[in-house]
Scaffold this motif. Structure first.
Motif, PDB file in Angstrom:
ATOM      1  N   ASP A 688       0.846  -1.190   0.000  1.00 27.80           N
ATOM      2  CA  ASP A 688       0.000   0.000   0.000  1.00 27.80           C
ATOM      3  C   ASP A 688       0.877   1.233   0.000  1.00 27.80           C
ATOM      4  O   ASP A 688       2.100   1.155   0.140  1.00 27.80           O
ATOM      5  N   TYR A 729      -8.050  -0.809  -6.786  1.00 26.45           N
ATOM      6  CA  TYR A 729      -8.392  -0.143  -5.533  1.00 26.45           C
ATOM      7  C   TYR A 729      -7.959   1.326  -5.556  1.00 26.45           C
ATOM      8  O   TYR A 729      -8.713   2.212  -5.131  1.00 26.45           O
ATOM      9  N   ARG A 730      -6.785   1.606  -6.066  1.00 27.23           N
ATOM     10  CA  ARG A 730      -6.278   2.975  -6.086  1.00 27.23           C
ATOM     11  C   ARG A 730      -7.063   3.853  -7.059  1.00 27.23           C
ATOM     12  O   ARG A 730      -7.062   5.079  -6.921  1.00 27.23           O
ATOM     13  N   PHE A 734     -13.657  -0.232  -6.364  1.00 25.17           N
ATOM     14  CA  PHE A 734     -13.614  -1.159  -5.246  1.00 25.17           C
ATOM     15  C   PHE A 734     -14.313  -2.486  -5.569  1.00 25.17           C
ATOM     16  O   PHE A 734     -13.865  -3.542  -5.129  1.00 25.17           O
ATOM     17  N   ALA A 737     -12.004  -4.551  -7.734  1.00 24.84           N
ATOM     18  CA  ALA A 737     -10.888  -5.038  -6.936  1.00 24.84           C
ATOM     19  C   ALA A 737     -11.355  -6.167  -6.019  1.00 24.84           C
ATOM     20  O   ALA A 737     -10.652  -7.175  -5.857  1.00 24.84           O
ATOM     21  N   LEU A 757      -7.145  -6.519   2.321  1.00 22.78           N
ATOM     22  CA  LEU A 757      -7.510  -5.572   1.268  1.00 22.78           C
ATOM     23  C   LEU A 757      -8.947  -5.831   0.812  1.00 22.78           C
ATOM     24  O   LEU A 757      -9.686  -4.875   0.510  1.00 22.78           O
ATOM     25  N   ARG A 760     -11.263  -4.190   3.203  1.00 24.37           N
ATOM     26  CA  ARG A 760     -11.318  -2.738   3.031  1.00 24.37           C
ATOM     27  C   ARG A 760     -12.150  -2.373   1.797  1.00 24.37           C
ATOM     28  O   ARG A 760     -12.908  -1.393   1.811  1.00 24.37           O
ATOM     29  N   CYS A 761     -11.999  -3.139   0.720  1.00 27.68           N
ATOM     30  CA  CYS A 761     -12.775  -2.849  -0.490  1.00 27.68           C
ATOM     31  C   CYS A 761     -14.278  -2.989  -0.218  1.00 27.68           C
ATOM     32  O   CYS A 761     -15.079  -2.157  -0.676  1.00 27.68           O
ATOM     33  N   TYR A 764     -15.478   0.035   1.706  1.00 26.73           N
ATOM     34  CA  TYR A 764     -15.606   1.231   0.881  1.00 26.73           C
ATOM     35  C   TYR A 764     -16.756   1.105  -0.122  1.00 26.73           C
ATOM     36  O   TYR A 764     -17.309   2.117  -0.577  1.00 26.73           O
TER      37      TYR A 764
END
Length: 780
Positions: A688, A729-730, A734, A737, A757, A760-761, A764
Motif C-alpha cells: 500500500d 483499488y487505487r 472497489f 478489486a 484488502l 477494506r474494499c 468502501y
C-alpha cells in the motif's frame, strides 16, 4: 567540511584541547633546550645552506666589484716567462709586481683596491717594499691591505685618534733599482726609494685601529672569536711592514671567521683586543669611500657615515652570496692586468675592455689551489676565500646582509608548528596524514626559510621548529595510539554481546571504529514484536520463571538469526527486539543483510512455534518492521547508564511498520528505501501507500516474502492478483478489486494481505470515502 565532521573536530578539541596544548608546550621546550645546547647547530647549518643555495642562488653578476684572481694560469705564465720571473720572482711575488698592478688599475679607472692578503713580512729586497709604497703614493689609488691576528703578536698601545701621528727620523735605505736584465720601458724603471720610516707605537696603533662605537652597551667580539666559539687566548693584530703602513689607505682584518664546521657563512664587522677596536678589511675600505670617521653599532644596525645596514644584535650578519664566486663576479686574471700594464708602458693598447675596472672596486686575491686560500661556503666546499671579501664589499655598496629573526619569532614559530602538528594529528587521526605530515612539515619549513631568505633577507630557524613539530607529531601519534587502545577495548566490551565477536574484531582490525560521540549515517533498523504478548504473559503469572525461560528461548532464536547476518543488537524491550544494520560497523549492503536477517528470524520463529505448540506453550507469532534511512547513531543515555543506539524518523518508521503488519495481515513489512537498496536480492509484495502520523508525504510499503528466486508459483500468482486488485483499488474501483481478491481468497484463504484488502474494499463499497487518494493513514 561537513557539519558532522566539524562537530567531530569540535568534540575532540573540547575533550583533548589541554593534551594538545601540553604536547605543543613540551615539544617547544625540548626543542628550545636542544637549540640552546647547540645540539641542532649542524642540522641548522645544513638546512640553511640548502635553502640559501636553492632560493637565493643564480643572481646576476655584480656591476660594482671586479675580482682580479691570482689563478693557476697566472702563476704558470709568470714562472714560464724568464723576464717576468727575473723581475718578480716566484710566488709570493716581490712587491714590485703589486706596484705595477696598482699603476695599471689606476690607469684603468679603478675606484679602490682591496688586497685580500697580508704583507706583514719584509722581503729580502727592501727597496721593493719601498718602491711599492712610493708607487701607491704617486698613483693616489685607494689601496687597502689585510692584517691577521695572532696570539704571539705584541699588544699595541692605545690608539689616540685625536692626537697628531708623529714619525721618528727615517732610517737610511739603499736606492732601489731594477734587477739586471729588466726589459721594462725606461720611463717605468724604479726611482730611488725613500728611506724606510720608523713608526712610533702611537702611530702604529692609530694606523691599525679604527674607531668603533656601540650604543647599546653590548661588547664587541674579541680578536680570534668565531661565530661558533670565543677565542681561547688573547690575540693581537699583526701589522704590515713599516714601509706599507703609511703608504696604503687603510688596513683591516682578514681572519677567516668560519663556523664550527669550517664553512664561512657570517662576518663580524668590528673586533677588540680589549684596548683598541679594529674593523674588517671591507669595512675599513667602505669607511673611506663613504667618508665615515667611525663605525657605529646600535642594536641591530650598522652605520657608516650616512649609510646603515640591518645586522644581528651581536654585531654580525650572514653573507648574501647569491651564488659562487664565478657566478657573482667578473673575474680577471692577474696576468692579464700585468700584461696590460706592459702594453700600456710600451704605448700599445691594453687588451682588456676599457670599462673593465672603470669606477669599480677591485678585489685582489688568490684562487689557485696551491695558495692555500680555499674555503668552504654554502655554495661550494672548495671556494676561494676572497669570495667572502668580495661579497661583503658588494653588499656594503648596494645590498643587504642576512639577519637572524628575533628569538621571539623563532620561539613563536616553534610553538605554532608544534601546536599545529598536535592539533592536526590528534584531530584528524588519518593514517596517510600521520605518515605524510612530518615530511610535509620539514619541506614546508624549508620553503618558508628559503622564501624569507630571498624576500626579506631574514634567517628563521628551521631545525628547532622542525624538531618541535616532529616531536609533537610523535607525541600526538602516541596519544592517538593510547586513545585508540582505550576505544578499542571499550568497543570490544561494548559490542561483543550485541554483535558476532568476529565482526567486532573485524571492525577493530579495519579501524572502522564507530564514532561514539554520534554521527549521521544511513542504516537499516529492524523491529520485531510478539502478537498479543500481554495475553501471552498472563498465562504465566503464577510461574514467572517459566515465562523468562520461554522468552529467553525466543529472544535467543531471533537474535541468533540477526547476529548471523552482521546485525548489532540495539536493545530488548520486553519481547521486542531492536537491531541495527550498517552501524556501528559500516556495511554497504546493510539493507540486504537486514532483509536476510528478517527472513531468517521469521524462519527461526516458525520452527519455534511448532516446538512451542507441541509443548503446549502459547503461540509466538511475530511481526517485523524493517526500514532504511539516515539516522543519528552513537552513545545515548545519562551519566549512570548509556548505550549505543540510533534515533531519527527512520527508526520511528521501522517501529510503525512492525505494528502496521496487523492492519495488512503481513509478517515482515519494509520501507521504500529498504526496497530500493535491496530490490535486486529480494521478493516483495507492494502492500500500500501510507501516510505516517505527523507527516504529509506518502510512502510505499512492501511485504518481504523471500530472497530473490525463493517464491513458489502459487505465491507468485497470489502476489500478481494482489497487485492487480491494488491497482483497481487505487482507482476507487472497489467492486472490481473485490472481485479479483475474492477469487484469490477462495484459492489461497491463508493469505493475510489479500483478506485485509478485500475487507477494506467491501467497506468502501458500502460507504465510499470522501476525497479518496489511495493512501492509508498509518496511525501511531
Amino acid at each position: 567540511m561537513t557539519g558532522e565532521t566539524w562537530k567531530s573536530v569540535q568534540e575532540r578539541w573540547r575533550h583533548h584541547g589541554r593534551v594538545m596544548l601540553g604536547i605543543a608546550l613540551v615539544a617547544t621546550l625540548v626543542a628550545w633546550a636542544c637549540e640552546e645546547a647547540h645540539l641542532l647547530e649542524s642540522t641548522e647549518h645544513i638546512a640553511y645552506d640548502e635553502a640559501l643555495v636553492r632560493y637565493t642562488g643564480g643572481r646576476e653578476k655584480s656591476g660594482q666589484v671586479v675580482v682580479v684572481a691570482i689563478d693557476q694560469s697566472t702563476i704558470d705564465r709568470i714562472s714560464q716567462d724568464p723576464q717576468l720571473q727575473l723581475n718578480f720572482g716566484n710566488w709570493p711575488y716581490t712587491r714590485t709586481l703589486w706596484a705595477r698592478i696598482a699603476q695599471e688599475l689606476k690607469a684603468a679607472g679603478a675606484r679602490a683596491v682591496l688586497f685580500d692578503a697580508v704583507m706583514d713580512e719584509r722581503t729580502a729586497d727592501e727597496s721593493a717594499d719601498l718602491g711599492f709604497a712610493q708607487a701607491l703614493r704617486e698613483t693616489g689609488l685607494p689601496f687597502y691591505v689585510g692584517m691577521a691576528s695572532s696570539g704571539s703578536a705584541k699588544p699595541l698601545v692605545r690608539a689616540d685618534f685625536q692626537a697628531p701621528v708623529p714619525l721618528t727620523a727615517p732610517e737610511a735605505a739603499p736606492p732601489a733599482s731594477p734587477p739586471d736584465g729588466d726589459s721594462f720601458p725606461e720611463e717605468f724603471e724604479e726611482a730611488p726609494a725613500p728611506a724606510t720610516p720608523v713608526l712610533t707605537p702611537e702611530a702604529l696603533a692609530r694606523a691599525l685601529a679604527f674607531p668603533v662605537r656601540r650604543t647599546d652597551g653590548r661588547p664587541l667580539p674579541r680578536l680570534g672569536d668565531t661565530p661558533s666559539q670565543p677565542s681561547s687566548s688573547p690575540r693581537y693584530p699583526v701589522p704590515p711592514t713599516s714601509a706599507l703602513v703609511n703608504a696604503v689607505n687603510g688596513v683591516g682584518l682578514v681572519d677567516m671567521e668560519a663556523d664550527g664546521d669550517g664553512s664561512i657563512r657570517r662576518t663580524s664587522f668590528a673586533y677588540t683586543d680589549g684596548l683598541n677596536t679594529y674593523v674588517t678589511l671591507p669595512v675599513r675600505m667602505m669607511a673611506d669611500l663613504l667618508g665615515a670617521k667611525e663605525v657605529t653599532l646600535s642594536g641591530r644596525t650598522l652605520r657608516l657615515g650616512e649609510r646603515t645596514w640591518p645586522v644581528d644584535a651581536n654585531g654580525s650578519a650572514a653573507l648574501d652570496y647569491g651564488g659562487s664566486l664565478q657566478e657573482r663576479f667578473v673575474m680577471v686574471r692577474l696576468f692579464d692586468v700585468l700584461n696590460d700594464w706592459i702594453r700600456r708602458a710600451k704605448g700599445d693598447t691594453p687588451l682588456l675592455p676599457a670599462d673593465t675596472f672603470q669606477d669599480k672596486v677591485v678585489v685582489i686575491g688568490g684562487t689557485a689551489v696551491g695558495l692555500n686560500d680555499i674555503k668552504a661556503t654554502p655554495f661550494s666546499p672548495t671556494e676561494p676565500g676572497l669570495v667572502k671579501q668580495a661579497t661583503v664589499v658588494d653588499t656594503l655598496l648596494s645590498g643587504r646582509f642576512i639577519t637572524r629573526a628575533s628569538p621571539g619569532v623563532d620561539l613563536g614559530l616553534t610553538f605554532l608548528v608544534a601546536l599545529v602538528s598536535a592539533v592536526l594529528l590528534v584531530t584528524a587521526r588519518w593514517t596517510l596524514l600521520e605518515v605524510v605530515w612530518p615530511l610535509a612539515l620539514v619541506l614546508g619549513l624549508h620553503a618558508l626559510m628559503g622564501l624569507l631568505l630571498k624576500t626579506s633577507h631574514t634567517h628563521v630557524l628551521m631545525a628547532m621548529p622542525a624538531l618541535a613539530g616532529v616531536g609533537a607529531s610523535v607525541a600526538a601519534l602516541a596519544f592517538n595510539h593510547l586513545v585508540a587502545n582505550r576505544e578499542t577495548q571499550f568497543i570490544r566490551q561494548a559490542f561483543h554481546r550485541f554483535m558476532e565477536p568476529k565482526l567486532v574484531e573485524q571492525m577493530i582490525r579495519s579501524r572502522q571504529l564507530p564514532r561514539l560521540d554520534g554521527e549521521n549515517k544511513e542504516i537499516t533498523a529492524f523491529f520485531s514484536d510478539i502478537r498479543g504478548f500481554s495475553t501471552f504473559s498472563e498465562r504465566f503469572k503464577e510461574d514467572p520463571r517459566q515465562l523468562v525461560r520461554i522468552l529467553n528461548t525466543y529472544l535467543t532464536a531471533v537474535s541468533g538469526a540477526l547476529l548471523h547476518e552482521g546485525g548489532c543488537l540495539d536493545k530488548y524491550i520486553g519481547d521486542a527486539v531492536v537491531c541495527l544494520f550498517g552501524a556501528p560497523m559500516a556495511q554497504e549492503d546493510h539493507a540486504v543483510r537486514a532483509c536476510r536477517g528478517a527472513l531468517a528470524a521469521k524462519a527461526a520463529v516458525d520452527a519455534l512455534r511448532v516446538d512451542f505448540h507441541q509443548k503446549g506453550f502459547p503461540d509466538v507469532y511475530t511481526r517485523i518492521g524493517v526500514n532504511s534511512a539516515v539516522n543519528f547513531v552513537g552513545n545515548f543515555g545519562s551519566d549512570q547508564l548509556f548505550s549505543y543506539t540510533a534515533i531519527g524518523d527512520g527508526m520511528n518508521l521501522a517501529a510503525r511498520l512492525e505494528g502496521a503488519n496487523k492492519a495488512y495481515g503481513s509478517v515482515i513489512m519494509i520501507g521504500p528505501r529498504t526496497y530500493e537498496l535491496a530490490k535486486d536480492h529480494i521478493e516483495v509484495r507492494e502492500l500500500d501507500r501510507v501516510r505516517v502520523a505527523g507527516k504529509t508525504e506518502a510512502v510505499t510499503v512492501y511485504e518481504l516474502l523471500a530472497l530473490k528466486g525463493g517464491l513458489d508459483a502459487s505465491m507468485r500468482q497470489t502476489v500478481a492478483r494482489y497487485h492487480e486488485a491494488l491497482a483497481l483499488y487505487r482507482e476507487a474501483r472497489f467492486a472490481e478489486a473485490a472481485a479479483v481478491l475474492e477469487a484469490e481468497a477462495a484459492r489461497s484463504p491463508e493469505d493475510g494481505p489479500t483478506a485485509k484488502l478485500l475487507e477494506r474494499c467491501r467497506e468502501y463499497m458500502e460507504a465510499p470515502p470522501e476525497n479518496f487518494d489511495g493512501v492509508a493513514n498509518l496511525e501511531k
